[in-house]
Motif scaffolding. Sequence first.
Motif, PDB file in Angstrom:
ATOM      1  N   PRO A  93       0.910  -1.331  -0.110  1.00 18.03           N
ATOM      2  CA  PRO A  93       0.152   0.116   0.060  1.00 18.03           C
ATOM      3  C   PRO A  93       0.761   1.412  -0.131  1.00 18.03           C
ATOM      4  O   PRO A  93       2.094   1.393   0.522  1.00 18.03           O
ATOM      5  CB  PRO A  93      -0.959   0.202   1.285  1.00 18.03           C
ATOM      6  N   ALA A  94       0.338   2.212  -0.525  1.00 12.44           N
ATOM      7  CA  ALA A  94       1.114   3.774  -0.430  1.00 12.44           C
ATOM      8  C   ALA A  94       1.730   4.101   0.543  1.00 12.44           C
ATOM      9  O   ALA A  94       2.875   4.667   0.994  1.00 12.44           O
ATOM     10  CB  ALA A  94       0.243   4.655  -1.357  1.00 12.44           C
ATOM     11  N   GLU A 123      11.308  -4.932  -8.937  1.00 11.86           N
ATOM     12  CA  GLU A 123      10.304  -3.937  -8.940  1.00 11.86           C
ATOM     13  C   GLU A 123       9.220  -4.090  -7.798  1.00 11.86           C
ATOM     14  O   GLU A 123       9.010  -5.191  -7.335  1.00 11.86           O
ATOM     15  CB  GLU A 123       9.626  -4.537 -10.263  1.00 11.86           C
ATOM     16  N   VAL A 124       8.828  -2.878  -7.413  1.00 11.67           N
ATOM     17  CA  VAL A 124       7.633  -3.034  -6.492  1.00 11.67           C
ATOM     18  C   VAL A 124       6.489  -2.181  -7.121  1.00 11.67           C
ATOM     19  O   VAL A 124       6.728  -1.012  -7.476  1.00 11.67           O
ATOM     20  CB  VAL A 124       8.387  -2.104  -5.148  1.00 11.67           C
ATOM     21  N   ILE A 125       5.344  -2.648  -6.899  1.00  9.04           N
ATOM     22  CA  ILE A 125       4.103  -1.989  -7.026  1.00  9.04           C
ATOM     23  C   ILE A 125       3.354  -1.368  -6.047  1.00  9.04           C
ATOM     24  O   ILE A 125       2.897  -2.011  -4.983  1.00  9.04           O
ATOM     25  CB  ILE A 125       3.156  -3.120  -7.783  1.00  9.04           C
ATOM     26  N   ALA A 140      -2.098  -5.816  -2.645  1.00  4.20           N
ATOM     27  CA  ALA A 140      -1.507  -4.957  -1.793  1.00  4.20           C
ATOM     28  C   ALA A 140      -2.147  -4.928  -0.435  1.00  4.20           C
ATOM     29  O   ALA A 140      -2.175  -4.020   0.419  1.00  4.20           O
ATOM     30  CB  ALA A 140      -1.491  -3.592  -2.117  1.00  4.20           C
ATOM     31  N   SER A 141      -2.925  -5.999  -0.272  1.00  9.16           N
ATOM     32  CA  SER A 141      -3.946  -6.264   1.071  1.00  9.16           C
ATOM     33  C   SER A 141      -4.963  -5.275   1.224  1.00  9.16           C
ATOM     34  O   SER A 141      -5.169  -5.068   2.288  1.00  9.16           O
ATOM     35  CB  SER A 141      -2.787  -6.081   2.114  1.00  9.16           C
ATOM     36  N   GLU A 190      -4.043  -2.019 -10.648  1.00  6.59           N
ATOM     37  CA  GLU A 190      -2.415  -1.845 -10.128  1.00  6.59           C
ATOM     38  C   GLU A 190      -1.967  -3.241  -9.842  1.00  6.59           C
ATOM     39  O   GLU A 190      -0.866  -3.363 -10.137  1.00  6.59           O
ATOM     40  CB  GLU A 190      -2.486  -0.700  -8.823  1.00  6.59           C
ATOM     41  N   SER A 191      -2.441  -3.995  -8.748  1.00  7.90           N
ATOM     42  CA  SER A 191      -1.959  -5.156  -8.300  1.00  7.90           C
ATOM     43  C   SER A 191      -2.568  -6.410  -8.526  1.00  7.90           C
ATOM     44  O   SER A 191      -2.053  -7.565  -8.268  1.00  7.90           O
ATOM     45  CB  SER A 191      -1.535  -4.792  -6.781  1.00  7.90           C
TER      46      SER A 191
END
Length: 306
Positions: free
Chosen positions: A26-27, A103-105, A212-213, A158-159
Amino acid sequence: MGQKQILVVDSSAPKRGKVMSKKYIPAASNLEVSWTDFNDLESGIARYDVCLGTKEGDATIWPCSSVGLTATATLNGPFSDGSLYVTVCATNRAGLVTPSSTEVIIDSSPPIPSALVVEVRSLQQVSDGRPLTAAMDISCQLSQDTIHVGWTAFYDAESGIAMYEAAVLPYSESTVEEARFQYAGLSTSITLNCSLEIGVKYRVVVRGWNRASKFSTAFSNGFWVISSGFVAQLDGPGSGLDIEKNISFFNGLVSMLNITGWIDSAECGAGTTQQGLQLASPSPCQPAGKLWNTSESLLSYTSRIS
């Protein structure tokens, strides 16, 4: 005589290592990074530097920072949604550098929920390749220990979708204890094991989780649990069994079936062909306006609606 010094000539950069972190976060989270397998047999590793950017080796998000010989680092969020790259640079004592990235999203939003959640007669309806439709939805069922449910897929650009889970709850409730959710994996249908009460309306809640949960929820429009034996007591040929004398006890079920009129067989007389039950529109269990003859028992009637 002075002490001899050994001069090591190293013309090769360190062996490339592997950088590891969660693929999706998550952001608002911090980014935890670790690495392994960097090596330099000639002069050894002098230090590691870590940076973050929009491509491999880029440091526009997080400037290159030395962490010494530590093999872990924490980059503090929040971060903007999108694809980022963590780069670790291993520098040997000759000043030669080898980078390695992963890489990380970053995904701050939950999935877009399903547009349709329906209870169905059988999972075969939704597992044989046919598209899910509202016409498959049931409104009544006899089973008190299972319910079959299907839903259209959730969406996350996104994920992606990581898994689904579902639970049954009374229609009047909106929250569910975590322990009541049952895992469905990536399947868009499941048979839920449950303990249901006759004459109560329930609904199913489906949760779709992204990688991203983050999750979102979708609800069905509900279903009633009925029983042939229970309904059969509403009317009958003997005194005390007719619907008028039991109306207070069966009030919830009467409301469910939208019964607007009745004449029990005791009052009509044996062999009469007068109409007994009329279901108003809309009925959850039968087409509107369906009439039943009093010579037919309500037990037969309920076998038709189940």
